[in-house]
Design a protein around this motif. Structure first.
Motif, PDB file in Angstrom:
ATOM      1  N   LEU A  20       0.841  -1.187   0.000  1.00 17.30           N
ATOM      2  CA  LEU A  20       0.000   0.000   0.000  1.00 17.30           C
ATOM      3  C   LEU A  20       0.880   1.241   0.000  1.00 17.30           C
ATOM      4  O   LEU A  20       1.935   1.262   0.639  1.00 17.30           O
ATOM      5  CB  LEU A  20      -0.905   0.022   1.226  1.00 17.30           C
ATOM      6  CG  LEU A  20      -1.939  -1.091   1.351  1.00 17.30           C
ATOM      7  CD1 LEU A  20      -2.647  -1.003   2.687  1.00 17.30           C
ATOM      8  CD2 LEU A  20      -2.947  -1.032   0.217  1.00 17.30           C
ATOM      9  N   THR A  21       0.401   2.260  -0.684  1.00 15.82           N
ATOM     10  CA  THR A  21       1.132   3.523  -0.760  1.00 15.82           C
ATOM     11  C   THR A  21       0.295   4.645  -0.187  1.00 15.82           C
ATOM     12  O   THR A  21      -0.917   4.688  -0.396  1.00 15.82           O
ATOM     13  CB  THR A  21       1.503   3.836  -2.216  1.00 15.82           C
ATOM     14  OG1 THR A  21       2.405   2.835  -2.700  1.00 15.82           O
ATOM     15  CG2 THR A  21       2.173   5.204  -2.339  1.00 15.82           C
ATOM     16  N   CYS A  22       0.946   5.525   0.535  1.00 15.20           N
ATOM     17  CA  CYS A  22       0.297   6.728   1.052  1.00 15.20           C
ATOM     18  C   CYS A  22       0.937   7.938   0.365  1.00 15.20           C
ATOM     19  O   CYS A  22       2.149   8.164   0.500  1.00 15.20           O
ATOM     20  CB  CYS A  22       0.486   6.817   2.557  1.00 15.20           C
ATOM     21  SG  CYS A  22      -0.379   8.216   3.325  1.00 15.20           S
ATOM     22  N   THR A  23       0.115   8.663  -0.366  1.00 12.86           N
ATOM     23  CA  THR A  23       0.583   9.870  -1.042  1.00 12.86           C
ATOM     24  C   THR A  23       0.247  11.084  -0.191  1.00 12.86           C
ATOM     25  O   THR A  23      -0.909  11.255   0.215  1.00 12.86           O
ATOM     26  CB  THR A  23      -0.053   9.992  -2.426  1.00 12.86           C
ATOM     27  OG1 THR A  23       0.306   8.842  -3.205  1.00 12.86           O
ATOM     28  CG2 THR A  23       0.438  11.247  -3.139  1.00 12.86           C
ATOM     29  N   VAL A  24       1.250  11.879   0.084  1.00 18.25           N
ATOM     30  CA  VAL A  24       1.114  13.024   0.974  1.00 18.25           C
ATOM     31  C   VAL A  24       1.163  14.321   0.172  1.00 18.25           C
ATOM     32  O   VAL A  24       2.026  14.490  -0.689  1.00 18.25           O
ATOM     33  CB  VAL A  24       2.237  13.022   2.030  1.00 18.25           C
ATOM     34  CG1 VAL A  24       2.104  14.223   2.962  1.00 18.25           C
ATOM     35  CG2 VAL A  24       2.216  11.722   2.821  1.00 18.25           C
ATOM     36  N   SER A  25       0.250  15.213   0.467  1.00 18.73           N
ATOM     37  CA  SER A  25       0.274  16.547  -0.127  1.00 18.73           C
ATOM     38  C   SER A  25       0.147  17.574   0.979  1.00 18.73           C
ATOM     39  O   SER A  25      -0.413  17.303   2.044  1.00 18.73           O
ATOM     40  CB  SER A  25      -0.853  16.715  -1.149  1.00 18.73           C
ATOM     41  OG  SER A  25      -2.106  16.510  -0.540  1.00 18.73           O
ATOM     42  N   GLY A  26       0.692  18.756   0.726  1.00 21.00           N
ATOM     43  CA  GLY A  26       0.619  19.821   1.706  1.00 21.00           C
ATOM     44  C   GLY A  26       1.676  19.751   2.791  1.00 21.00           C
ATOM     45  O   GLY A  26       1.659  20.579   3.723  1.00 21.00           O
ATOM     46  N   GLY A  27       2.559  18.794   2.699  1.00 22.25           N
ATOM     47  CA  GLY A  27       3.635  18.657   3.675  1.00 22.25           C
ATOM     48  C   GLY A  27       4.680  17.712   3.130  1.00 22.25           C
ATOM     49  O   GLY A  27       4.380  16.868   2.293  1.00 22.25           O
ATOM     50  N   ILE A  29       7.381  14.677   3.556  1.00 24.65           N
ATOM     51  CA  ILE A  29       7.759  13.558   4.427  1.00 24.65           C
ATOM     52  C   ILE A  29       9.251  13.619   4.766  1.00 24.65           C
ATOM     53  O   ILE A  29       9.698  12.964   5.698  1.00 24.65           O
ATOM     54  CB  ILE A  29       7.410  12.198   3.785  1.00 24.65           C
ATOM     55  CG1 ILE A  29       8.226  11.967   2.511  1.00 24.65           C
ATOM     56  CG2 ILE A  29       5.918  12.096   3.516  1.00 24.65           C
ATOM     57  CD1 ILE A  29       8.093  10.545   1.983  1.00 24.65           C
ATOM     58  N   ARG A  30       9.985  14.403   4.007  1.00 22.07           N
ATOM     59  CA  ARG A  30      11.435  14.478   4.238  1.00 22.07           C
ATOM     60  C   ARG A  30      11.783  15.521   5.303  1.00 22.07           C
ATOM     61  O   ARG A  30      12.791  15.392   6.004  1.00 22.07           O
ATOM     62  CB  ARG A  30      12.140  14.815   2.924  1.00 22.07           C
ATOM     63  CG  ARG A  30      13.665  14.804   2.987  1.00 22.07           C
ATOM     64  CD  ARG A  30      14.255  15.056   1.595  1.00 22.07           C
ATOM     65  NE  ARG A  30      13.816  16.308   1.022  1.00 22.07           N
ATOM     66  CZ  ARG A  30      14.396  17.477   1.284  1.00 22.07           C
ATOM     67  NH1 ARG A  30      15.409  17.549   2.125  1.00 22.07           N
ATOM     68  NH2 ARG A  30      13.953  18.589   0.709  1.00 22.07           N
ATOM     69  N   LYS A  77       8.531  11.471  -4.655  1.00 24.74           N
ATOM     70  CA  LYS A  77       7.086  11.437  -4.896  1.00 24.74           C
ATOM     71  C   LYS A  77       6.282  11.838  -3.661  1.00 24.74           C
ATOM     72  O   LYS A  77       5.058  11.903  -3.721  1.00 24.74           O
ATOM     73  CB  LYS A  77       6.673  10.035  -5.336  1.00 24.74           C
ATOM     74  CG  LYS A  77       7.270   9.600  -6.663  1.00 24.74           C
ATOM     75  CD  LYS A  77       6.804   8.203  -7.035  1.00 24.74           C
ATOM     76  CE  LYS A  77       7.389   7.756  -8.362  1.00 24.74           C
ATOM     77  NZ  LYS A  77       6.949   6.383  -8.723  1.00 24.74           N
ATOM     78  N   ASN A  78       6.993  12.066  -2.562  1.00 23.92           N
ATOM     79  CA  ASN A  78       6.336  12.380  -1.286  1.00 23.92           C
ATOM     80  C   ASN A  78       5.342  11.285  -0.901  1.00 23.92           C
ATOM     81  O   ASN A  78       4.177  11.561  -0.567  1.00 23.92           O
ATOM     82  CB  ASN A  78       5.653  13.752  -1.324  1.00 23.92           C
ATOM     83  CG  ASN A  78       5.736  14.475   0.002  1.00 23.92           C
ATOM     84  OD1 ASN A  78       6.718  14.339   0.741  1.00 23.92           O
ATOM     85  ND2 ASN A  78       4.723  15.256   0.316  1.00 23.92           N
ATOM     86  N   GLN A  79       5.820  10.063  -0.956  1.00 21.75           N
ATOM     87  CA  GLN A  79       5.004   8.898  -0.650  1.00 21.75           C
ATOM     88  C   GLN A  79       5.731   7.998   0.345  1.00 21.75           C
ATOM     89  O   GLN A  79       6.961   7.955   0.362  1.00 21.75           O
ATOM     90  CB  GLN A  79       4.714   8.073  -1.914  1.00 21.75           C
ATOM     91  CG  GLN A  79       3.902   8.770  -2.967  1.00 21.75           C
ATOM     92  CD  GLN A  79       3.778   7.949  -4.237  1.00 21.75           C
ATOM     93  OE1 GLN A  79       4.645   7.131  -4.561  1.00 21.75           O
ATOM     94  NE2 GLN A  79       2.684   8.148  -4.973  1.00 21.75           N
ATOM     95  N   PHE A  80       4.967   7.287   1.142  1.00 18.28           N
ATOM     96  CA  PHE A  80       5.550   6.217   1.920  1.00 18.28           C
ATOM     97  C   PHE A  80       4.701   4.967   1.742  1.00 18.28           C
ATOM     98  O   PHE A  80       3.499   5.048   1.485  1.00 18.28           O
ATOM     99  CB  PHE A  80       5.764   6.601   3.392  1.00 18.28           C
ATOM    100  CG  PHE A  80       4.529   6.944   4.180  1.00 18.28           C
ATOM    101  CD1 PHE A  80       3.904   8.170   4.033  1.00 18.28           C
ATOM    102  CD2 PHE A  80       4.027   6.054   5.126  1.00 18.28           C
ATOM    103  CE1 PHE A  80       2.787   8.496   4.783  1.00 18.28           C
ATOM    104  CE2 PHE A  80       2.925   6.373   5.882  1.00 18.28           C
ATOM    105  CZ  PHE A  80       2.292   7.606   5.716  1.00 18.28           C
TER     106      PHE A  80
END
Length: 124
Positions: A20-27, A29-30, A77-80
């Motif tokens: 599963l992938t979680c795509t983050v927007s507005g912040g 992850i790094r 990709k700002n994903q985890f």
């Protein structure tokens, strides 16, 4: 406003690996000082914390799942991503990604942000 969105297959066969992938927007992850977290809620049960990754890429896992769980990230990709190996029907659940300063919380309200959740069924 940080937003999280889970994505991945809704059906996985027993013994396979769930990804599963979680795509983050507005912040980011790094750079954000959050724990980027995976939780799940099996039918009829409470929310279970599975593990998290921080901004440095360090991971922490629930001890009972540690041997089967891997959380990684793609900062470009700002994903985890969550990978759960050797799934069984007991792994069927609604899976959530969340972010916050808490590590190990078992209620979504303890987190600052969370996704809507994605249903995963384990069946042949």
């Amino acid at each position: 406003q940080v937003q999280l969105q889970e994505s991945g297959p809704g059906l996985v066969k027993p013994s396979q690996t769930l990804s599963l992938t979680c795509t983050v927007s507005g912040g980011s992850i790094r750079t954000s000082a959050y724990y980027w977290t995976w939780l799940r809620q099996p039918p009829g049960k409470g929310l279970e914390w599975m593990g998290a990754i921080d901004r440095r890429g360090s991971t922490t896992y629930r001890s009972s799942l540690k041997s089967r769980t891997s959380i990684s990230r793609d900062t470009t990709k700002n994903q985890f991503t969550l990978q759960l190996q050797s799934v069984t029907p007991e792994d069927a659940a609604v899976y959530y990604c969340a972010s916050g300063s808490i590590l190990g919380g078992t209620s979504l309200s303890e987190y600052d942000y969370w996704g809507q959740g994605t249903q995963v069924t384990v069946s042949s």
